[in-house]
Enzyme design. Structure first.
Site, short mmCIF file in Angstrom:
data_model
loop_
_atom_site.label_atom_id
_atom_site.label_comp_id
_atom_site.label_asym_id
_atom_site.label_seq_id
_atom_site.Cartn_x
_atom_site.Cartn_y
_atom_site.Cartn_z
N GLY A 112 0.87 -37.31 -3.98
CA GLY A 112 -0.14 -37.72 -3.00
C GLY A 112 -1.32 -38.39 -3.71
N GLY A 123 4.07 -35.33 -3.12
CA GLY A 123 4.24 -36.01 -1.84
C GLY A 123 5.45 -36.92 -1.78
CD GLU A 159 3.17 -30.01 -6.46
OE1 GLU A 159 3.51 -31.09 -5.97
OE2 GLU A 159 3.97 -29.27 -7.08
CG ASP A 203 2.05 -29.68 -0.89
OD1 ASP A 203 2.48 -30.20 -1.94
OD2 ASP A 203 1.21 -30.26 -0.16
#
Length: 347
Positions: free
Chosen positions: A68, A115, A138, A146
């Site tokens: 992301g 992402g 992460e 996530d």
């Protein structure tokens, strides 16, 4: 064909296919809110379009997507406006891809993380070339795996998903294929031919039979057995203890332990519980759980500290709070998973 993706993501109808191309190569195709919204619109349209038999997602440049747009997230959070809606829309998109009714083919020729994993690995066919690398790193920036990692990683055998979540280590296409993350591997030089044929037929499984080239596993069996032994322990504390016992005589255990000790202690505790919980949850339930965690992460310290150390002051050492695994209280971890009331993710 325009779904308001601007110059960040391109949409084309080619033969029987809807083709999506990520077009931010200078930013390693980091996923933005505009890209998420545009892809969601495209999938809504193409799911109803009888002329589209398959959706293909690919990317320009040397990365599929490195994650992301964390710099934007950092700046917004520091300004007191954490981009909760970006994550809400991203997680809804991840769930939509999982339940998409038509074949969804991700062609991955380069690094895919964060992402980027969310918009590729929940599809029906995950096709990787020899240039591909996968990671969910992460915990190294004070965040958590996530974009549906709590649904994706628990299914990997031999506690391999827990290993990837707690270390953030990269793997290449052979290990991705062996573990089940990738469904197929092809040669990078065959991508054009593969895409051309797929657009003509709209039938990925038939086309893949003609292009599939099995990739060899890179992690050898003794190491896989060590991963299974260490990361199947019944708690995070037990995983660390298992690695510590082996580290004096085993290089893999020592290196893995050293890696884990650089990660955010809070993130490690959250990730361990998250991956364990995901084993018995549906994709939608996983996304709701991750949204609960996300809201607490955006209100905390370690995520911003991790981005500062990695991106703002490149190469500096993050100062995690708490600074050690044993200083993270069970009640603090519980709080990440607590219901959000009227702010729960609506899918």
């Amino acid at each position: 064909m325009d779904f308001d993706g601007g110059d960040e993501i391109r949409f084309e109808r080619l033969g029987r296919a809807g083709v999506v191309t990520l077009t931010r190569p200078q930013a390693l195709n980091a996923v933005t809110h505009r890209m998420v919204r545009a892809l969601d619109k495209a999938l809504s349209a193409w799911e109803r379009d009888h002329g589209v038999d398959v959706v293909i997602v690919k990317a320009e440049g040397r990365a599929f997507s490195a994650g992301g747009d964390i710099l934007h997230i950092y700046e917004a959070g520091r300004a007191g406006q954490p981009p909760v809606e970006f994550f809400a829309d991203e997680y809804r998109l991840n769930a939509r891809i999982k339940r998409f009714k038509k074949p969804y083919v991700a062609l991955i020729d380069g690094i895919v993380m964060g992402g980027g994993v969310g918009i590729s690995f929940h599809g029906s066919q995950r096709v990787m070339t020899e240039n591909a690398q996968f990671a969910m790193p992460e915990v190294g920036i004070g965040f958590f795996p996530d974009v549906g990692a709590s649904h994706l990683l628990p299914d990997l055998g031999g506690s391999f998903g827990m290993y990837l979540a707690l270390t953030g280590n990269r793997i290449r296409h052979g290990d991705a294929l062996w573990s089940g993350l990738a469904t197929h591997t092809i040669k990078a030089e065959d991508q054009s031919g593969f895409l051309d044929r797929l657009c003509v037929t709209g039938d990925p499984e038939t086309v893949l039979r003609g292009f599939f080239v099995a990739a060899k596993r890179e992690i050898d069996r003794p190491v896989l057995e060590m991963i299974s032994r260490h990361f199947a322990q019944p708690s995070l504390v037990d995983i660390i203890a298992s690695l510590e016992r082996a580290a004096t005589a085993d290089e893999f255990a020592a290196k893995t332990l050293a890696t884990i000790r650089t990660r955010s202690p809070t993130s490690l505790h959250v990730a361990w519980r998250q991956i364990g919980a995901g084993l018995t949850l549906s994709m939608d339930e996983c996304m709701k759980m991750e949204f609960r965690i996300l809201n607490r992460m955006l209100a905390g310290h370690d995520f911003y500290e991790g981005i500062r150390a990695a991106i703002i002051d490149k190469g500096s050492k993050p100062q995690w709070r708490p600074a050690s695994l044993d200083a993270v209280r069970a009640a603090d971890v519980d709080a990440y998973f607590a219901p959000l009331g009227d702010r729960e993710l609506d899918l």
